[in-house]
Design a protein around this motif. Sequence first.
Motif, mmCIF file in Angstrom:
data_model
loop_
_atom_site.group_PDB
_atom_site.id
_atom_site.type_symbol
_atom_site.label_atom_id
_atom_site.label_comp_id
_atom_site.label_asym_id
_atom_site.label_seq_id
_atom_site.Cartn_x
_atom_site.Cartn_y
_atom_site.Cartn_z
ATOM 1 N N LEU A 9 0.794 -1.149 0.023
ATOM 2 C CA LEU A 9 -0.212 -0.118 -0.075
ATOM 3 C C LEU A 9 0.871 1.305 0.019
ATOM 4 O O LEU A 9 1.685 1.254 0.989
ATOM 5 N N LYS A 10 0.556 2.289 -0.913
ATOM 6 C CA LYS A 10 1.336 3.323 -0.813
ATOM 7 C C LYS A 10 0.679 4.466 -0.786
ATOM 8 O O LYS A 10 1.428 5.479 -0.105
ATOM 9 N N GLU A 11 -0.939 4.687 -0.890
ATOM 10 C CA GLU A 11 -1.585 5.852 -0.528
ATOM 11 C C GLU A 11 -2.837 5.293 -0.116
ATOM 12 O O GLU A 11 -3.269 4.368 -0.659
ATOM 13 N N ILE A 12 -3.392 5.959 0.964
ATOM 14 C CA ILE A 12 -4.785 5.534 1.208
ATOM 15 C C ILE A 12 -5.666 6.680 1.488
ATOM 16 O O ILE A 12 -5.164 7.669 2.088
ATOM 17 N N LYS A 13 -6.895 6.626 1.088
ATOM 18 C CA LYS A 13 -7.909 7.435 1.117
ATOM 19 C C LYS A 13 -9.285 6.979 1.195
ATOM 20 O O LYS A 13 -9.751 6.290 0.310
ATOM 21 N N GLU A 35 -7.884 -1.370 9.695
ATOM 22 C CA GLU A 35 -7.068 -0.320 9.955
ATOM 23 C C GLU A 35 -5.695 -0.522 9.167
ATOM 24 O O GLU A 35 -4.564 -0.725 9.535
ATOM 25 N N PRO A 36 -5.781 -0.615 7.667
ATOM 26 C CA PRO A 36 -4.818 -0.677 6.821
ATOM 27 C C PRO A 36 -3.874 0.772 7.064
ATOM 28 O O PRO A 36 -4.290 1.795 7.362
ATOM 29 N N LYS A 37 -2.686 0.603 6.768
ATOM 30 C CA LYS A 37 -1.574 1.721 6.853
ATOM 31 C C LYS A 37 -0.694 1.635 5.520
ATOM 32 O O LYS A 37 -0.542 0.418 5.025
ATOM 33 N N VAL A 38 -0.313 2.787 5.179
ATOM 34 C CA VAL A 38 0.728 2.780 4.206
ATOM 35 C C VAL A 38 1.723 2.116 4.288
ATOM 36 O O VAL A 38 2.475 2.054 5.619
ATOM 37 N N ASP A 39 2.447 1.364 3.390
ATOM 38 C CA ASP A 39 3.524 0.397 3.337
ATOM 39 C C ASP A 39 3.109 -0.959 4.010
ATOM 40 O O ASP A 39 3.694 -1.795 3.773
ATOM 41 N N GLN A 51 -5.949 -9.790 2.711
ATOM 42 C CA GLN A 51 -5.280 -10.246 3.987
ATOM 43 C C GLN A 51 -4.147 -9.294 4.022
ATOM 44 O O GLN A 51 -3.341 -9.055 2.932
ATOM 45 N N ARG A 52 -3.637 -9.097 5.220
ATOM 46 C CA ARG A 52 -2.543 -8.335 5.449
ATOM 47 C C ARG A 52 -1.460 -9.497 5.322
ATOM 48 O O ARG A 52 -1.714 -10.525 6.337
ATOM 49 N N ILE A 53 -0.259 -9.249 4.995
ATOM 50 C CA ILE A 53 0.771 -10.276 5.170
ATOM 51 C C ILE A 53 2.140 -9.361 5.781
ATOM 52 O O ILE A 53 2.246 -8.260 5.564
ATOM 53 N N ASP A 54 2.993 -10.285 6.305
ATOM 54 C CA ASP A 54 4.235 -9.701 6.795
ATOM 55 C C ASP A 54 5.092 -9.517 5.847
ATOM 56 O O ASP A 54 5.060 -10.077 4.568
ATOM 57 N N GLU A 55 6.043 -8.432 5.917
ATOM 58 C CA GLU A 55 7.132 -8.323 4.841
ATOM 59 C C GLU A 55 8.053 -9.451 4.483
ATOM 60 O O GLU A 55 8.097 -9.677 3.132
#
Length: 75
Positions: A9-13, A35-39, A51-55
């Motif tokens: 994710l690079k930008e969130i609006k 609660e998504p976040k940039v990066d 789904q969110r995953i770790d780096e």
Amino acid sequence: MCLAVVAQLKEIKENVAVADFGGLTQEIRLDLIEEPKVDDWVLVHTGFAIQRIDEKEALEMIKIMNEIAEINEAA
């Protein structure tokens, strides 16, 4: 069969994000992620972050996809 693709994710609006798919950017929906976040790294299916995953996991998946692409190019 379903396929999800790794993106960052690079930008969130609101509930829409610009996601980076290895240099290609596209808008995706965030309705399914809390609660998504940039990066953040996410799996994307049909335009939705599912789904969110770790780096570490994201980079391993990208490595595998690149290896598959190289095999296909050589064939």
